[in-house]
Design an enzyme around this catalytic site. Structure first.
Site, mmCIF file in Angstrom:
data_model
loop_
_atom_site.group_PDB
_atom_site.id
_atom_site.type_symbol
_atom_site.label_atom_id
_atom_site.label_comp_id
_atom_site.label_asym_id
_atom_site.label_seq_id
_atom_site.Cartn_x
_atom_site.Cartn_y
_atom_site.Cartn_z
ATOM 1 N N HIS A 46 0.862 -1.194 0.000
ATOM 2 C CA HIS A 46 0.000 0.000 0.000
ATOM 3 C C HIS A 46 0.894 1.238 0.000
ATOM 4 C CE1 HIS A 46 -3.205 -2.618 2.244
ATOM 5 N NE2 HIS A 46 -3.096 -2.927 0.972
ATOM 6 N N CYS A 53 -6.219 -1.144 35.981
ATOM 7 C CA CYS A 53 -5.092 -1.435 36.880
ATOM 8 C C CYS A 53 -4.945 -2.930 37.130
ATOM 9 C CB CYS A 53 -5.249 -0.686 38.187
ATOM 10 S SG CYS A 53 -6.814 -0.992 39.040
ATOM 11 N N HIS A 68 -8.304 -0.684 43.705
ATOM 12 C CA HIS A 68 -7.158 -0.413 42.851
ATOM 13 C C HIS A 68 -6.071 -1.463 43.072
ATOM 14 C CE1 HIS A 68 -4.711 2.090 40.300
ATOM 15 N NE2 HIS A 68 -3.759 2.185 41.209
#
Length: 778
Positions: A67, A315, A739
């Site tokens: 391409h 996370c 977390h």
């Protein structure tokens, strides 16, 4: 500017609204339009390639695909003055704020180049080129589409929309349009009943609103509205039903808008949708947990010290990837990047697992993206880190949980990750997940006749329930627990368990004692410490500290030794009994009883035990909590049809599974085993990676007398001596919120990886980790 024949001879198509356009970063590295040379986006297939002279993935793409034409995109961040007293961004809400777009933050520069003509700049005003370039620049990128799709809730229609009674036709002009009750010309909602234009509700940090759309509903009862600027030629838009107070979809939106002179096929989306705004607001939220101690130390930079940008709720993935790519097996497999694979890969690089694993490895280990960011005052502010959006979209594709932006369990993600890697690497002979493999030995002894049976199964990790004893007196409102040693946790894992048992030797119902031991030890041992208890059917964390001794960890005393000279083996189960009986699946009776005593219906208990391999009531309880909302949770269990009577697999379902990387044989087998249920078929495939998929299905593991599987995974000659290499910690009341961070031992220091924050941490909280990763001593 050179004359180029390819600007008119190469056939170009304007990308549609859902085309995968890789304009945010290179598909095989993390270079972006922010880099000095910018990013080359192919005008034929929209692949993104870097222009770095050492790698030049854009040229590699041209050499492979042929391409020639690309648009080179560069951008420079616009410096803005920070206003005094400006409020911080708020936590995400369902109807999020109006946020800035990229044009507000960056200045963009584009030029079109032709590689067939030597990479020279060519005229970008010829033929279809301006239309294609404009569509590329204004369309959502592939990574952004994946993020938005992951954030989107299932938005459905409602009876208020399906039965809407529209009033007389009227023409609503979008040009210079403003609210019917004020002069606001943004955040406008069109009433699909009467055509009234009303501004939306006031939103912090956005363009504002006086709530006149809602006031119109209160005054007239007209409850369905469409947000101008979000209408696409495909007939989608933001629709809100004030009756339901929910976002909705409108299958007849084209006809409803035509009532007011609006033709959807001529519309172009010009502002962010509610889902896009929700995503953007979540990503701007300041994830600052676990940084209190880290702020007092200098951030770390360089190879092996690269952080991850938080994509919202990513996370859990970042912590696992940091620990996994610290392991020699993964480093040697994916770094440096296998150039030979890039040149011969027959897939879109963004959808090739090996390409994306190599991309993550290069991003973390090369050090190119671990550079300090400097504030206007000259202070070092840490690093930006790499954004694993392309990787997350790929590994989560087709999975009911990991394809979303909800918080997930990091241990479940670890298991999912190694399964799909093992599947991908099955034929290469270079599977890095072999580093986790080992065999467990189960010993079952009848308490009447004292005869025994040994069996072995292979696995890649242990999940151990941590012994929990409440302290008599707690210093605060929360319960406090006595600390336990790591050895006590291992003792609990190998402790004898008494089970109801139908003894084939005694020919009666009695009890048996079951124990677990290591039949072999892996190179890398992963242990998930379960510190959870269920309170009102909700899993809650228990703060039980685990104490580790210094230095080497010796697990030899937990090794199994198989049948002893003085032990007599139990006979095989009688025909028609046991797990292979034609009557159907068997269940752990003790676990079944415990689950039913908790109030779960029999069918749900059976499904949970089947799905978790009869690993006990706690594991089954975890499964039940996660699948309570499944629409088929109470449907009868579908067992495999008898030979010759199995239904033909749906070709469309086979194709969908093939798109996920499975073979036709695997897809047919999974669909057969799950009665054609796609979601269960995917789960079945990931949990039966080593199941034979031959058409005759005659290949089965050799079994010795007493039911002991002969094959042992792992090297039985290696000692079970380990040292702690890394651990993953979690902060929050449940694994599904909060977390995750990772700590990795680098030399003699513990390094904290908290998203894109990488710092030395002399106070590493080893005693409170959720996952421990041990490396075997040499």
């Amino acid at each position: 500017m050179a004359a180029c024949p390819h600007t008119t001879s190469v056939r170009l198509n304007v990308p549609h609204s859902t085309a995968q356009i890789y304009k945010d970063e290179c598909t095989v590295c993390f270079d972006s339009p922010d880099n000095e040379g910018g990013l080359d986006v192919c005008l034929s297939c929209f692949n993104g390639g870097c222009t770095d002279p050492d790698r030049y993935h854009a040229i590699q793409h041209y050499n492979k695909e042929g391409h020639p034409l690309v648009v080179n995109i560069k951008r420079i961040k616009i410096q803005k003055d920070v206003r005094d007293g400006e409020e911080p961004p708020q936590k995400i809400t369902k109807i999020a704020i109006q946020a800035e777009n990229d044009a507000d933050n960056y200045e963009y520069f584009t030029e079109v180049k032709c590689y067939e003509c030597g990479g020279v700049e060519v005229d970008k005003t010829v033929g279809q080129i301006p239309n294609v370039v404009d569509a590329i620049m204004t369309s959502l990128s592939a990574s952004r589409q994946s993020e938005i799709k992951a954030w989107e809730e299932e938005i459905i229609s409602c009876d208020h929309i399906r039965n809407i009674q529209q009033e007389a036709e009227k023409v609503v002009s979008a040009e210079n349009a403003h609210c019917a009750n004020c002069e606001l010309g943004e955040n406008l909602w069109l009433c699909l009943v009467c055509g009234n234009l009303g501004c939306g509700r006031q939103q912090f940090g956005g363009t504002g609103g006086n709530g006149h759309g809602l006031a119109h509903f209160d005054a007239t009862g007209h409850g369905v509205a469409c947000k101008l600027g979000t209408i696409t030629p495909e007939g989608t838009a933001d629709i809100y039903c004030y009756h339901c107070n929910e976002e909705r979809s409108d299958d007849q939106l084209g006809a409803h808008l035509a009532r007011f002179g609006i033709k959807v096929e001529t519309q172009q989306k010009s502002i962010k949708s509610l889902t896009e705004l929700s995503l953007e607001q979540n990503q701007n939220f300041n994830f600052n947990m676990f940084t209190e101690d880290g702020k007092s130390f200098e951030p770390l930079f360089g190879p092996g010290y690269t952080g991850f940008k938080n994509l919202g709720n990513s996370c859990y993935m970042a912590s696992v990837l940091q620990s996994v790519f610290d392991l020699p097996a993964f480093i040697s497999r994916y770094f440096p990047v296998d150039v030979g694979h890039l040149q011969t890969c027959n897939q879109d690089p963004g959808k090739c697992l090996q390409c994306q694993l190599a991309k993550v490895a290069d991003g973390l280990l090369s050090g190119r993206y671990s550079t300090p960011t400097i504030s206007d005052s000259g202070e070092v502010q840490g690093q930006d880190g790499i954004a694993p959006g392309m990787f997350k979209a790929l590994v989560g594709r087709g999975h009911p949980e990991f394809s979303t932006m909800r918080q997930q369990d990091s241990f479940e993600f670890f298991q999912h990750l190694i399964k799909i890697i093992s599947q991908s690497e099955r034929t290469t002979g270079r599977d890095p997940t072999k580093t986790f493999e080992f065999s467990n030995e189960q010993r079952l002894q009848c308490n009447e006749c004292k005869k025994v049976r040994y069996s072995r199964d292979s696995t890649t990790a242990l999940s151990i329930a941590v012994p929990a004893t409440k302290k008599a007196i707690s210093s605060g409102e929360e319960d406090e627990y006595e600390s336990v040693t790591f050895e006590q946790c291992m003792d609990a894992y190998v402790a004898a368990e008494t089970l109801p048992y139908n003894c084939p030797s005694c020919q009666k119902s009695t009890t048996a004692t079951k124990t677990n031991r290591f039949a072999s030890f892996p190179e890398v041992l992963v242990i998930n410490m379960r510190r959870f208890a269920y309170q009102n059917w909700v899993p809650r964390k228990l703060a039980v500290p685990i104490i580790f001794s210094e230095g080497k960890i010796d697990l030899e005393k937990y090794r199994g030794h198989g049948q002893q000279a003085n032990e007599e083996l139990l006979p095989e189960d009688a025909p028609g009994a046991g797990a292979g009986a034609a009557a159907g699946p068997t269940f752990d009776e003790a676990a079944m009883e415990q689950l039913q005593m908790m109030g779960f219906p029999l069918i749900r208990c059976q499904k949970a035990l089947l799905a978790t391999g009869n690993q006990g009531s706690e594991v089954a309880m975890d499964w039940l909590i996660q699948h309570m909302e499944d629409p088929d949770i109470d449907d009868p269990i579908v067992t495999s049809a008898p030979t010759g009577g199995a239904p033909e697999a749906n070709p469309e379902q086979i194709s969908q599974l093939a798109d996920m990387g499975f073979t036709d044989k695997q897809a047919k087998k999974a669909l057969k085993e799950t009665g054609g249920n796609m979601e269960r078929a995917v789960e079945w495939l990931f949990s039966h990676m080593d199941t034979p998929m031959d058409d005759d299905e005659e290949a089965t593991p050799a079994v010795a007398a007493g039911g002991q599987t002969q094959a042992i995974v792992g090297d039985v000659t290696k000692k079970g001596n380990y040292h702690l290499a890394s651990f993953i910690s979690h902060k929050g009341p449940s694994v599904h919120c909060g977390h995750y961070v990772s700590h990795i031992k680098k030399g003699n220091q513990w390094v904290l990886f908290n998203d894109n924050k990488v710092v030395d941490d002399p106070k590493a909280p080893i005693d409170n980790a959720y996952i421990y990763i041990f490396k075997r001593e040499a």
